[in-house]
Design an enzyme around this catalytic site. Structure first.
Site, PDB file in Angstrom:
ATOM      1  N   HIS A 194       0.851  -1.196   0.000  1.00 31.90           N
ATOM      2  CA  HIS A 194       0.000   0.000   0.000  1.00 31.90           C
ATOM      3  C   HIS A 194       0.882   1.238   0.000  1.00 31.90           C
ATOM      4  CE1 HIS A 194      -1.675   3.261   2.668  1.00 31.90           C
ATOM      5  NE2 HIS A 194      -2.569   3.254   1.714  1.00 31.90           N
ATOM      6  N   ARG A 198       0.086  12.595  -0.398  1.00 33.72           N
ATOM      7  CA  ARG A 198      -0.922  13.593  -0.686  1.00 33.72           C
ATOM      8  C   ARG A 198      -0.506  14.978  -0.166  1.00 33.72           C
ATOM      9  NH1 ARG A 198      -2.174  10.101   3.239  1.00 33.72           N
ATOM     10  NH2 ARG A 198      -2.496  10.935   5.327  1.00 33.72           N
ATOM     11  N   ALA A 349     -21.551   8.990  -1.395  1.00 34.40           N
ATOM     12  CA  ALA A 349     -20.269   8.377  -1.735  1.00 34.40           C
ATOM     13  C   ALA A 349     -20.502   7.066  -2.494  1.00 34.40           C
ATOM     14  CB  ALA A 349     -19.457   8.123  -0.475  1.00 34.40           C
ATOM     15  N   ARG A 350     -19.612   6.742  -3.406  1.00 32.21           N
ATOM     16  CA  ARG A 350     -19.697   5.529  -4.205  1.00 32.21           C
ATOM     17  C   ARG A 350     -19.054   4.374  -3.436  1.00 32.21           C
ATOM     18  NH1 ARG A 350     -19.087   4.157  -9.802  1.00 32.21           N
ATOM     19  NH2 ARG A 350     -19.694   1.963  -9.956  1.00 32.21           N
TER      20      ARG A 350
END
Length: 393
Positions: A194, A198, A349-350
């Site tokens: 992972h 950002r 949200a998806r």
């Protein structure tokens, strides 16, 4: 926490058009953060990651100069070191995504499926997904560049969850950009990995940053313990950290061990790596150089491990153990990961996008324990008692 979740959730954003200069209005904001140390601002940083990952917006419209000015600048030519950090981070994550996708495709022999989106309000993203490949069962590498507004409800949620003294009169204009990936190999000998790096800033009405910070990290989650893999992965990360601050690796390694911990199991999710939030202890240019260094080290940290493990022989029993370990991965992401929990509670949200981090397959067996003296027990021992794979100093 996957940044590429924003690609699909962005479709649920309310569409508005940008106003012309004489129509544009500014949102005045007041944001107070008490105690500006890294950890006391961690809830704001985690919120930034959540906004980036899931595209949280309130119903009101807020604009600032950043959207139009950045759009104009992109048309004028290549981004340089004199441009705002927003544009420099955007250019970096786009390039890094292309390099990582290319490296994974060369290893797998199958190409990623790419999905791109744009927002009229400002921002774009690209999600690259490889599923049922030759080497990788599931791999996702996504970038997001988002201009929007930070709702007061989102700040309140993080304050409640993390106990931080944050107040905001909103909505608050923000910018977020980042890259995130999760890769699950077929072979039980090969580890899941992972990565997330950002940048987040809260804007003044004129487009200058009111507050800014960087966050991210990378960690390794194997099903079987190969100590040389753990040492290699951590050494690559430490070498990058040491170029910028000798305290970084030790601090961020311990932070990673603490964050990626499955509390109800009493064990770590994997062998760790580094993790940090709201990093603003040095000038932005210096931290940006650090972010680029660590992002560019991904292939060096992971590809050599995959080349050693991807063709190793394995048994059905090893595959079943891998499925059990993936079950623990799912448990962490759904129960403890702050970004995932916040996203699942966010209207509009998806869900498919939010659950992008999860493997294609996993397994849960009742009261399953590894045999004494087995390789499975070796891994579980390390997960219950995290090691320092290389000297912290």
């Amino acid at each position: 926490m996957l940044v590429h979740a924003l690609v699909n959730s962005a479709r649920s954003f309310r569409r508005t058009s940008l106003l012309s200069n004489n129509q544009r209005f500014y949102a005045t904001t007041r944001t107070t953060v008490l105690n500006s140390s890294w950890r006391n601002k961690a809830s704001v940083a985690a919120l930034g990651a959540t906004v980036l990952a899931f595209g949280v917006l309130s119903a009101k419209e807020v604009y600032c100069d950043a959207v139009l000015e950045d759009k104009k600048r992109r048309t004028e030519g290549p981004i340089t070191d004199s441009d705002p950090m927003r544009l420099r981070m955007e250019a970096f994550v786009k390039g890094l995504q292309n390099r990582i996708v290319s490296d994974i495709e060369q290893l797998d022999g199958k190409q990623f499926t790419r999905t791109a989106w744009e927002r009229s309000e400002g921002g774009e993203g690209i999600t690259c997904v490889l599923q049922d490949g030759n080497v990788f069962e599931k791999a996702g590498v996504g970038i997001s560049i988002v201009y929007g507004q930070l709702p007061k409800a989102a700040v309140e949620q993080m304050r409640h969850d993390r106990g931080k003294e944050i107040s905001a009169d909103g909505p608050v204009p923000f910018f977020a950009a980042g890259i995130s990936l999760v890769i699950h190999p077929h072979n039980p000998n090969a580890p899941t990995v992972h990565l997330n790096y950002r940048y987040f800033e809260i804007e003044n009405p004129d487009g200058t940053p009111k507050m800014w910070w960087f966050g991210g990290g990378s960690d390794l989650t194997p099903s079987y313990l190969f100590e040389d893999d753990a040492i290699h992965f951590h050494q690559v990360l430490k070498d990058g950290c040491d170029k910028y601050d000798k305290k970084y690796y030790s601090t961020f390694k311990q932070w990673c061990d603490k964050y990626f911990f499955i509390k109800h199991r009493g064990e770590a999710r994997g062998l760790g790596g580094i993790f940090f939030d709201d990093l603003d202890d040095k000038p932005a240019d210096e931290i940006f150089s650090f972010i680029k260094e660590m992002g560019n080290r991904f292939s060096l940290s992971y590809i050599p491990i995959m080349k050693k493990r991807m063709n190793m022989k394995y048994t059905n029993e090893m595959r079943e153990w891998q499925q059990l370990r993936r079950g623990r991965y799912v448990e962490f992401n759904l129960v403890w990961d702050r970004g995932t929990k916040f996203g699942l509670q966010t209207p509009g949200a998806r869900i498919e996008a939010i659950l992008m981090t999860l493997p294609l397959t996993a397994r849960w067996e009742y009261m399953k324990e590894p045999e004494e003296g087995s390789r499975e027990e070796d891994l579980q021992e390390v997960l219950k008692n995290p090691r320092d794979w290389i000297p912290l100093n």
